[in-house]
Design a protein around this motif. Structure first.
Motif, short mmCIF file in Angstrom:
data_model
loop_
_atom_site.label_atom_id
_atom_site.label_comp_id
_atom_site.label_asym_id
_atom_site.label_seq_id
_atom_site.Cartn_x
_atom_site.Cartn_y
_atom_site.Cartn_z
N THR A 1 31.64 79.92 30.47
CA THR A 1 30.82 78.71 30.54
C THR A 1 31.44 77.65 31.43
N GLY A 2 32.76 77.49 31.37
CA GLY A 2 33.44 76.47 32.18
C GLY A 2 33.24 76.69 33.66
N PHE A 3 33.34 77.96 34.10
CA PHE A 3 33.14 78.27 35.52
C PHE A 3 31.71 77.97 35.94
N ASN A 4 30.73 78.38 35.14
CA ASN A 4 29.32 78.11 35.45
C ASN A 4 29.04 76.61 35.48
N LEU A 5 29.63 75.89 34.53
CA LEU A 5 29.41 74.45 34.47
C LEU A 5 30.01 73.76 35.69
N ALA A 6 31.17 74.21 36.14
CA ALA A 6 31.80 73.63 37.33
C ALA A 6 30.92 73.83 38.56
N ILE A 7 30.38 75.02 38.71
CA ILE A 7 29.47 75.29 39.83
C ILE A 7 28.22 74.42 39.72
N GLY A 8 27.69 74.32 38.49
CA GLY A 8 26.48 73.53 38.27
C GLY A 8 26.67 72.06 38.60
N VAL A 9 27.80 71.49 38.18
CA VAL A 9 28.09 70.09 38.47
C VAL A 9 28.20 69.87 39.98
N GLY A 10 28.83 70.84 40.66
CA GLY A 10 28.93 70.75 42.12
C GLY A 10 27.57 70.77 42.79
N VAL A 11 26.70 71.68 42.33
CA VAL A 11 25.34 71.77 42.88
C VAL A 11 24.57 70.47 42.61
N MET A 12 24.72 69.94 41.40
CA MET A 12 24.03 68.71 41.04
C MET A 12 24.52 67.54 41.87
N PHE A 13 25.82 67.49 42.15
CA PHE A 13 26.37 66.43 42.98
C PHE A 13 25.75 66.47 44.38
N VAL A 14 25.65 67.67 44.93
CA VAL A 14 25.05 67.81 46.27
C VAL A 14 23.59 67.35 46.26
N TYR A 15 22.87 67.72 45.19
CA TYR A 15 21.46 67.32 45.10
C TYR A 15 21.31 65.80 45.04
N VAL A 16 22.10 65.15 44.18
CA VAL A 16 22.03 63.69 44.06
C VAL A 16 22.43 63.02 45.37
N PHE A 17 23.45 63.58 46.04
CA PHE A 17 23.91 63.05 47.33
C PHE A 17 22.79 63.12 48.37
N LEU A 18 22.14 64.28 48.46
CA LEU A 18 21.01 64.43 49.39
C LEU A 18 19.86 63.50 49.05
N VAL B 1 17.42 56.47 51.58
CA VAL B 1 17.81 55.49 52.59
C VAL B 1 17.09 55.76 53.91
N LEU B 2 17.09 57.04 54.34
CA LEU B 2 16.43 57.39 55.60
C LEU B 2 14.91 57.20 55.49
N GLY B 3 14.35 57.48 54.32
CA GLY B 3 12.90 57.34 54.14
C GLY B 3 12.43 55.90 54.18
N ALA B 4 13.33 54.96 53.89
CA ALA B 4 12.96 53.54 53.89
C ALA B 4 12.99 52.91 55.28
N VAL B 5 13.47 53.68 56.27
CA VAL B 5 13.53 53.16 57.64
C VAL B 5 12.12 53.10 58.23
N ALA B 6 11.84 52.05 58.96
CA ALA B 6 10.50 51.86 59.54
C ALA B 6 10.18 52.99 60.53
N GLY B 7 8.94 53.45 60.48
CA GLY B 7 8.47 54.41 61.47
C GLY B 7 8.66 55.87 61.09
N VAL B 8 9.30 56.17 59.96
CA VAL B 8 9.50 57.57 59.58
C VAL B 8 8.49 57.95 58.49
N ASN B 9 8.37 59.26 58.28
CA ASN B 9 7.48 59.77 57.23
C ASN B 9 8.25 59.76 55.91
N SER B 10 8.02 58.74 55.09
CA SER B 10 8.77 58.57 53.85
C SER B 10 8.52 59.73 52.88
#
Length: 363
Positions: A307-324, A330-339
């Motif tokens: 479980t610990g190994f799976n949870l570590a991978i999951g937290v890493g995946v979740m971090f990447v998702y939140v980061f993206l 931020v990019l979607g709030a820029v004028a002229g782009v497709n939000s």
């Protein structure tokens, strides 16, 4: 539904609730440690008021925010537990396919998604309004309050032919200076009304202009009128002068959609911050399905790390998702782009990952 479906669904929901009950107190404890000095500065502020006006609404907001994260962690935790107990091996030996195995997971994800959608579009905005009101009164410093208080160099298109401009406006006193209203016939100016000071009376929705001047343009001559004070009506209110992304969080979705439509007609150039908030209210709950597939695919096989190994991978995946997700906002709030496209980019990327993991798990 079969007994195994009820068994998995029950474990799904119980673990999900347990994860939320762990995350929310941690968030509250961190927030209290950051804001305790602000609370102590106000001697008349009682513990009941802090809980009732702030932390109840804080809990509503962050419960909804943490739902996809809690769902992802919960699925990894109890699926890893099923795998480590060799329960999944028994299910596989019973000729139950991976697709069929996902059935109770999708029922649980649907329950979470529906609740999250309802909260995002209707409950959380009203709650955020109360929470931000409390923050403005007791937590924000003077600089932050002044940023919300003053609107400068603001222009607005009221109709197809009428435009206004205000150099500075105080949203608390409903007063400002250097006001101009221009009426056009096509590209030709028909009249121009200027005033040194403007004040809005919210009771009767009347604007009072002081030291005003009006220039009326005719075909062969101009007429100029002036006076010390005049009451008039315009097709806007003091609230319409405040265009900030934070305000979008306080509007229920029907009100936000109406606000965006009216603002487009008035010629507001960049409404992407509002569109990002509107699209995010749907994209984040829908991510529950994507994250569920990824979590099951990552943890249904028994691994050496458990479980610990799976949870570590999951937290890493979740971090990447939140980061993206944060970058996309931020990019979607820029004028002229497709939000819309930018808000859904994390779901598109992780949706492709979910499809790959699903196809690989079926083998």
């Amino acid at each position: 539904m079969k007994i195994i479906d009820w068994y998995i669904l029950k474990r799904f929901l119980v673990t999900f609730m347990f994860t939320l009950l762990i995350l929310i107190p941690i968030a509250i404890a961190i927030d209290i440690s950051e804001k305790i000095d602000n609370f102590l500065e106000h001697v008349n502020l009682s513990v009941y008021e802090i809980i009732d006006q702030y932390y109840i609404n804080f809990t509503i907001y962050y419960t909804n925010t943490f739902m996809p994260l809690a769902l992802f962690i919960a699925v990894i935790l109890f699926t890893s537990k099923l795998s480590s107990n060799t329960e999944i091996i028994a299910i596989t030996n019973a000729k139950i396919s991976f697709t069929r195995f996902l059935y109770p997971y999708f029922i649980g994800a649907t329950i979470v998604t529906v609740i999250s959608l309802m909260m995002n579009h209707f409950v959380v905005p009203s709650s955020s309004k109360e929470r931000k009101k409390f923050e403005k009164e007791y937590i924000k410093n003077k600089t932050q309050k002044n940023q919300l208080k003053f609107v400068t160099n603001f222009s607005l298109q009221l109709t197809d032919s009428t435009y206004i401009y205000i150099r500075s406006f105080n949203t608390e006193s409903n007063s400002g200076y250097d006001f101009t209203s221009e009426v056009y016939d096509g590209l030709k100016l028909k009249s121009k009304l200027s005033a040194d000071n403007i004040r809005y009376n919210s009771k009767d929705s009347v604007f009072t202009l002081r030291n005003w001047r009006k220039r009326q343009i005719y075909r062969d001559r101009d007429s100029i009128f002036y006076g010390s004070k005049i009451d008039t009506v315009f097709n806007f209110t003091a609230k319409d002068l405040i265009y900030q992304s934070a305000l979008a969080q306080e509007m229920p979705s029907d009100e936000l959609i109406k606000f965006i439509d009216i603002s487009k007609k008035r010629g507001i150039k960049n409404l992407n911050a509002y569109l990002v908030e509107l699209h995010k209210r749907t994209s984040l709950p829908i991510a529950s399905y994507i994250l569920t597939i990824i979590a099951v695919a990552l943890s249904f096989r028994k691994k050496r790390g458990g479980t610990g190994f799976n949870l570590a991978i999951g937290v890493g995946v979740m971090f990447v998702y939140v980061f993206l997700m944060k970058i996309a906002e931020v990019l979607g709030a820029v004028a002229g782009v497709n939000s819309f496209f930018y808000v859904w980019i994390p779901n598109i990327i992780f949706g492709a990952l979910a499809i790959y993991l699903y196809l690989n798990a079926r083998k």
